[in-house]
Structure formats: structure tokens, C-alpha cells
Motif scaffolding. Structure first.
Motif, PDB file in Angstrom:
ATOM      1  N   ARG A 132       0.989  -1.122   0.129  1.00 33.18           N
ATOM      2  CA  ARG A 132      -0.077  -0.380   0.327  1.00 33.18           C
ATOM      3  C   ARG A 132       0.802   1.143   0.132  1.00 33.18           C
ATOM      4  O   ARG A 132       0.693   1.667   1.100  1.00 33.18           O
ATOM      5  N   ALA A 133       1.755   1.481  -1.023  1.00 36.68           N
ATOM      6  CA  ALA A 133       2.817   2.391  -1.395  1.00 36.68           C
ATOM      7  C   ALA A 133       2.147   3.877  -1.290  1.00 36.68           C
ATOM      8  O   ALA A 133       2.425   4.438  -1.191  1.00 36.68           O
ATOM      9  N   GLY A 134       0.766   3.966  -1.429  1.00 36.87           N
ATOM     10  CA  GLY A 134      -0.101   5.381  -1.629  1.00 36.87           C
ATOM     11  C   GLY A 134      -1.013   4.924  -2.243  1.00 36.87           C
ATOM     12  O   GLY A 134      -1.651   3.839  -2.863  1.00 36.87           O
ATOM     13  N   ILE A 135      -1.955   6.066  -2.815  1.00 38.32           N
ATOM     14  CA  ILE A 135      -3.275   6.461  -3.825  1.00 38.32           C
ATOM     15  C   ILE A 135      -3.240   6.355  -4.948  1.00 38.32           C
ATOM     16  O   ILE A 135      -2.877   7.900  -5.756  1.00 38.32           O
ATOM     17  N   THR A 136      -2.818   5.292  -6.121  1.00 37.52           N
ATOM     18  CA  THR A 136      -2.607   5.815  -7.733  1.00 37.52           C
ATOM     19  C   THR A 136      -3.214   4.424  -8.371  1.00 37.52           C
ATOM     20  O   THR A 136      -2.848   3.938  -8.025  1.00 37.52           O
ATOM     21  N   PRO A 137      -3.924   4.725  -9.481  1.00 33.91           N
ATOM     22  CA  PRO A 137      -3.746   3.585 -10.511  1.00 33.91           C
ATOM     23  C   PRO A 137      -2.738   3.135 -10.474  1.00 33.91           C
ATOM     24  O   PRO A 137      -2.783   3.650 -12.144  1.00 33.91           O
ATOM     25  N   ASN A 138      -1.731   2.636  -9.873  1.00 36.71           N
ATOM     26  CA  ASN A 138      -0.710   1.964 -10.390  1.00 36.71           C
ATOM     27  C   ASN A 138       0.113   1.135  -9.206  1.00 36.71           C
ATOM     28  O   ASN A 138      -0.961   1.181  -8.478  1.00 36.71           O
ATOM     29  N   ALA A 139       1.023   0.703 -10.179  1.00 43.52           N
ATOM     30  CA  ALA A 139       2.262  -0.201  -9.445  1.00 43.52           C
ATOM     31  C   ALA A 139       3.573  -0.094 -10.596  1.00 43.52           C
ATOM     32  O   ALA A 139       3.094  -0.036 -11.550  1.00 43.52           O
ATOM     33  N   PHE A 140       4.537  -0.168  -9.661  1.00 44.02           N
ATOM     34  CA  PHE A 140       5.871   0.264 -10.392  1.00 44.02           C
ATOM     35  C   PHE A 140       6.904  -0.944  -9.923  1.00 44.02           C
ATOM     36  O   PHE A 140       7.223  -1.366  -8.339  1.00 44.02           O
TER      37      PHE A 140
ATOM     38  N   PHE B  64      -6.783   2.523  -5.499  1.00 43.43           N
ATOM     39  CA  PHE B  64      -7.695   3.517  -5.962  1.00 43.43           C
ATOM     40  C   PHE B  64      -8.799   3.030  -6.419  1.00 43.43           C
ATOM     41  O   PHE B  64      -8.887   1.826  -6.042  1.00 43.43           O
ATOM     42  N   THR B  65      -9.806   4.169  -5.471  1.00 44.29           N
ATOM     43  CA  THR B  65     -11.447   4.016  -6.100  1.00 44.29           C
ATOM     44  C   THR B  65     -12.222   4.066  -7.544  1.00 44.29           C
ATOM     45  O   THR B  65     -11.624   5.585  -6.941  1.00 44.29           O
ATOM     46  N   PRO B  66     -12.302   3.274  -8.060  1.00 40.23           N
ATOM     47  CA  PRO B  66     -12.003   4.365  -9.869  1.00 40.23           C
ATOM     48  C   PRO B  66     -13.839   4.718  -9.630  1.00 40.23           C
ATOM     49  O   PRO B  66     -14.660   5.043  -8.433  1.00 40.23           O
ATOM     50  N   SER B  67     -14.107   5.963 -10.128  1.00 42.77           N
ATOM     51  CA  SER B  67     -14.651   6.985 -10.647  1.00 42.77           C
ATOM     52  C   SER B  67     -16.276   6.125 -10.531  1.00 42.77           C
ATOM     53  O   SER B  67     -16.926   6.592  -9.707  1.00 42.77           O
ATOM     54  N   ASN B  68     -16.727   4.833 -10.749  1.00 37.52           N
ATOM     55  CA  ASN B  68     -18.340   4.671 -10.789  1.00 37.52           C
ATOM     56  C   ASN B  68     -17.964   3.843  -9.870  1.00 37.52           C
ATOM     57  O   ASN B  68     -19.296   2.530  -9.200  1.00 37.52           O
ATOM     58  N   ALA B  69     -16.971   3.382  -8.268  1.00 36.98           N
ATOM     59  CA  ALA B  69     -17.465   2.726  -7.594  1.00 36.98           C
ATOM     60  C   ALA B  69     -17.584   3.490  -6.340  1.00 36.98           C
ATOM     61  O   ALA B  69     -16.939   4.173  -6.242  1.00 36.98           O
ATOM     62  N   THR B  70     -17.749   2.632  -5.048  1.00 41.86           N
ATOM     63  CA  THR B  70     -17.593   3.090  -3.786  1.00 41.86           C
ATOM     64  C   THR B  70     -15.946   2.076  -2.890  1.00 41.86           C
ATOM     65  O   THR B  70     -14.874   3.013  -2.611  1.00 41.86           O
ATOM     66  N   ALA B  71     -16.246   1.116  -4.029  1.00 42.31           N
ATOM     67  CA  ALA B  71     -14.610  -0.118  -2.783  1.00 42.31           C
ATOM     68  C   ALA B  71     -13.652   0.433  -4.367  1.00 42.31           C
ATOM     69  O   ALA B  71     -13.217   0.476  -5.064  1.00 42.31           O
ATOM     70  N   PRO B  72     -12.695   0.651  -3.053  1.00 39.57           N
ATOM     71  CA  PRO B  72     -10.979   0.213  -3.882  1.00 39.57           C
ATOM     72  C   PRO B  72     -11.192  -0.345  -4.710  1.00 39.57           C
ATOM     73  O   PRO B  72     -11.083  -1.480  -3.885  1.00 39.57           O
ATOM     74  N   VAL B  73      -9.866  -0.613  -5.611  1.00 43.72           N
ATOM     75  CA  VAL B  73      -9.296  -1.616  -5.994  1.00 43.72           C
ATOM     76  C   VAL B  73      -8.062  -1.563  -5.804  1.00 43.72           C
ATOM     77  O   VAL B  73      -7.148  -0.378  -5.628  1.00 43.72           O
TER      78      VAL B  73
END
Lengths: 100, 351
Positions: free
Chosen positions: B29-37, B50-59
Motif C-alpha cells: 500500500r505505497a499510496g493512492i493512485t491507479p498504478n504499480a511499479f 485507488f477507487t474508480p470513479s464509478n465505484a465505492t470500494a477501492p481497487v
């Protein structure tokens, strides 16, 4: 001064323009601050990290007093990253959420 | 997985070459953004949520086996071939090999688990070209971004002329070729071993064998500037050296010729036209078991590697928004150069 910021990359291979603004459209104060932040970003340019799937921000600067430049900020997810801090300041000034 | 298929041989991280025996650190859990590197400097894999704009649960990207395997694949490959990320003269295909290796790591990892291959066999009825979860990459992440078939899909028909030089885009050609070869060898071996092995067992073994062949070919490829043809040719040589059935190499040649990676001296149409006899292990189209094929020439060959949507390795001014001709000529840049050019049109891998 024209400022365009693109967010590219990451695991997903994103490519999106998150700001494309002529600072003439900003208030005098914001335009001045944007210029200052650009100078800060210029000073913070460094060799890119070795790795894969980083998100990078490409900032294209045209016009204004300084040279035409492409600046790059790579999000390495580090705390207290001065380049990222400057980028956030710039996005606040010229990005979609800026004051109209 | 890679250590296992290579007989327990150690796979050092890239920094071990400098005497650093430090581990690879994982930040789930390195932070909040839709990525991994993957970061060599940090000796780390960083996964974000991140939480997609059309969802309530984070991915949470750390919960995706595909994404974890992909990033770990970067780290493994950087240990095997450190010049592919940090060397000079790397072409778009070198970066594509890195991204492809990440996606193929996810594929081979899933194929190394018997319950997964059993499910895939049941789902596809033994035809790996039917829609399945093995070929789909990062389904949840892709869905959040609007790609219901996965962010990328190994079961694709992309040729080099159909993709840009961006490393993820061009990687799909190599990934697709390897996936096709996997499906071909599986079809062949399933028939050969029908009386003695369950199809799932066959797929498990075929995937492991192909994975090893790929890794061995990668290790034998040039330390910088490697191309798809370099790896394909080494796969042919190694396959021949370990006495694989000649039909294996027919699969490799046919699939990568179709994808415009290599040129065949004779037409290779039998497989694509459904005329190939999968029961004939010695089938060699054109009558010669060619072990070295020429690379297809592309305008992209001399182009800078576009890692712009990936890591920061090759992020020099020539890869940014300005016209590459202007930069290469050393001329001054106009506002149009900087602001008008669409970078996606600069280094197209088109014929």
C-alpha cells in the motif's frame, strides 16, 4: 506562456492531458506564481529512475521569458519529493480545478 | 517460479552485481493512485490503490496476481538483463520485451498452478483461443479503466505494423506470439499424450517448458538493444539443442513470421490456414528446420525507445513532445514543436 501537462505511463500505459493553459488567461498573481513554479521545476530536473511502470508527467512550456522546454517529473512515490511538490503546485494553478 | 524452472539456480536482483545483497522490498500500500511499479533505485515493488470513479470500494493493485507477477517479472528480468532497462541503444522492442516478460510472468505463473489450468481447460474446452482468464491481464484494474477483457490480452493477433512504439503497446505483439506458441504446443502435446495424461497436466508441463525456453533465450540474448528476433532466434536454437520435436520450431517460426517479427525464406501458411498436421511431430514447413531468421525491417528499428508511458529510463528530450527530426538535427524548438506535436505520432511502428 503556454503550459501543457500530460500524465503518461504507469502499469496501464495512461496518456492524458491534464492541463493545457495559456497563463495569459490566469490572474496576474497566478500567472506570476505559475512562472515561479516552472522555474522551480526546471531546477529540479534530474536523471530519470531506472525501473518500469512509473507514472511520469511531461510539462511542455512555450513562450514566456525562458526557453521553450519540456520538463519531466517522474512519480517515484517518495515523501517530500520537491519536484512532485512543485508539480502539485503547478497543477493547482493551471489544472482543471484552478480558480476561474 | 523462475528459480524452480531453472533447476534452483539463483536469480539475483540487479543490484547484486554491485555487491549489494539487499532484498527486494514490497510495498503493498505505497499510496493512492491507479498504478504499480518496479524501482531499481529503491530496490522495491510499489503497489498502490485507488477507487474508480464509478465505484465505492477501492481497487488494491497488490491483490492482483497479474499485477504482482508483472512487476516482479520486471525485477527478475532486470536481474537477468540489466542493460535492457539501463543500457544504451535500447530500441522500442527492448522495452517491449520487458513489458511482455511482465505479462508473460503472470501467464506462466497462473499456468504453474494445477487448479488454475484445470479451470482454464474446463472453461475453454481445451482450446486456449477461447476466451479465458489466463490470457486476460489485470481484469479488475482493466475494468476500472473501461477494458472489460483485461487491461491487455495475450490472445491477440497484433502485428508490429499495427502498434505504436510505446513499450506496453509494442509488447503485446511478443506476448501474443508466445501465447500462440503455448496454445499450439499444448494442442500438439495434448494429442500426443492423450492416453497417459490429463489435459490440465499437459498444459502445466507445456507452460513450464515454454517458460524455461523463453527465459533461456532471454539470458542468451544481447545485453543491450535486444529485439524480438534476437529472442525468437535463440528460442529456435535452444529448442533444437534440447531435441524438442521439430514441430515446436514450426510453431515458433510461423507465429512470429505472422506477427512481422521475422521473415521466413519460404511462406509459412500451413498453421494459419489450418493445414498443419498436429500429429506429425517432425512437421517442418518448407522442408528445412531453420534456426536463424532475419528480422523484419521496420521504421521503428532506429527509433528511440518510447518508455514514456512506463518507467523513466529513456526519458530524454527526444522522446517528448517535440518533433524528433528537429531534435536530432539540433535545431531550435518553436512553440509548435513543443505544443503542437502529438507525441503518439512521433515514433509509430508502422510500415
Amino acid at each position: 506562456m503556454q503550459i501543457r501537462i500530460r500524465r503518461r505511463g504507469g502499469f496501464a500505459g495512461l496518456d492524458e492531458t491534464i492541463a493545457d493553459v495559456d497563463t495569459a488567461a490566469l490572474s496576474e498573481d497566478d500567472a506570476r506564481r505559475a512562472g515561479e513554479v516552472v522555474e522551480k521545476l526546471r531546477a529540479e530536473q534530474r536523471a530519470p529512475p531506472v525501473g518500469a511502470d512509473h507514472v511520469r508527467y511531461e510539462i511542455a512550456i512555450a513562450g514566456g521569458a525562458g526557453p521553450h522546454t519540456n520538463l519531466t517529473v517522474v512519480d517515484e512515490a517518495r515523501a517530500n519529493d520537491p519536484a512532485m511538490s512543485a508539480l502539485i503546485d503547478l497543477i493547482a494553478l493551471v489544472g482543471p480545478a484552478r480558480k476561474r | 517460479m523462475y528459480q524452480r524452472i531453472r533447476g534452483g539456480q539463483e536469480l539475483p536482483w540487479a543490484w547484486k552485481k554491485t555487491g549489494d545483497n539487499g532484498p527486494l522490498t514490497v510495498f503493498p500500500r505505497a499510496g493512492i493512485t491507479p498504478n504499480a511499479f518496479y524501482s531499481r533505485a529503491d530496490k522495491a515493488l510499489k503497489f498502490f490503490f485507488f477507487t474508480p470513479s464509478n465505484a465505492t470500494a477501492p481497487v488494491f493493485t497488490c491483490r492482483s496476481l497479474d499485477i504482482v507477477a508483472h512487476e516482479c517479472g520486471h525485477a527478475v528480468l532486470d536481474g537477468l538483463q540489466p542493460g535492457w532497462l539501463a543500457g544504451s541503444g535500447n530500441s522500442p522492442q527492448t522495452g517491449g520485451l520487458h513489458e511482455s516478460f511482465g505479462d508473460l510472468t503472470a501467464l506462466f505463473l497462473a499456468c504453474s498452478q494445477l487448479d488454475q489450468v484445470e479451470a482454464a481447460i474446463a472453461l475453454t474446452k481445451g482450446n486456449l483461443h477461447n476466451r479465458n482468464f489466463l490470457a486476460a491481464m489485470a481484469e479488475q484494474f482493466g475494468s476500472a479503466l473501461g477494458f472489460p477483457q483485461g487491461l491487455r490480452n495475450a490472445d491477440n493477433d497484433l502485428k508490429l505494423s499495427q502498434v505504436s512504439n510505446e513499450v506496453h503497446a509494442i509488447s503485446q505483439v511478443f506476448t501474443g506470439g508466445i501465447y500462440d506458441v503455448l496454445a499450439d504446443i499444448f494442442t500438439f502435446e495434448r494429442q500426443q499424450q492423450a492416453a497417459t495424461k490429463d489435459p490440465a497436466r499437459v498444459l502445466l508441463e507445456v507452460a513450464s517448458k515454454l517458460c524455461k525456453l523463453l527465459v533461456d533465450a532471454i539470458v542468451a540474448s544481447p545485453p543491450t538493444g535486444a529485439t524480438y528476433a534476437d529472442v525468437v532466434n535463440r528460442m529456435l536454437v535452444i529448442s533444437n539443442g534440447q531435441n524438442d520435436p521439430p514441430i515446436y520450431r514450426t510453431f515458433i517460426r510461423s507465429r512470429f513470421a505472422f506477427r512481422e517479427v521475422v521473415v521466413s525464406p519460404t511462406p509459412l501458411n500451413a498453421l494459419l490456414e489450418g493445414r498443419l498436421n498436429f500429429e506429425d511431430e517432425s512437421f517442418v514447413e518448407g522442408g528445412k528446420d531453420v534456426l536463424k531468421m532475419d528480422a523484419v525491417k521496420h521504421r521503428s528499428d532506429g527509433a528511440p525507445q518510447d518508455r514514456s508511458t512506463c518507467c523513466g529510463t529513456m526519458q530524454r528530450p527526444e522522446y517528448t513532445l517535440a518533433k524528433s527530426e528537429t531534435l536530432l538535427a539540433g535545431g531550435s524548438l518553436s512553440p509548435v514543436d513543443l505544443m503542437g506535436a502529438d507525441s503518439s505520432t512521433i515514433p509509430k511502428a508502422s510500415n
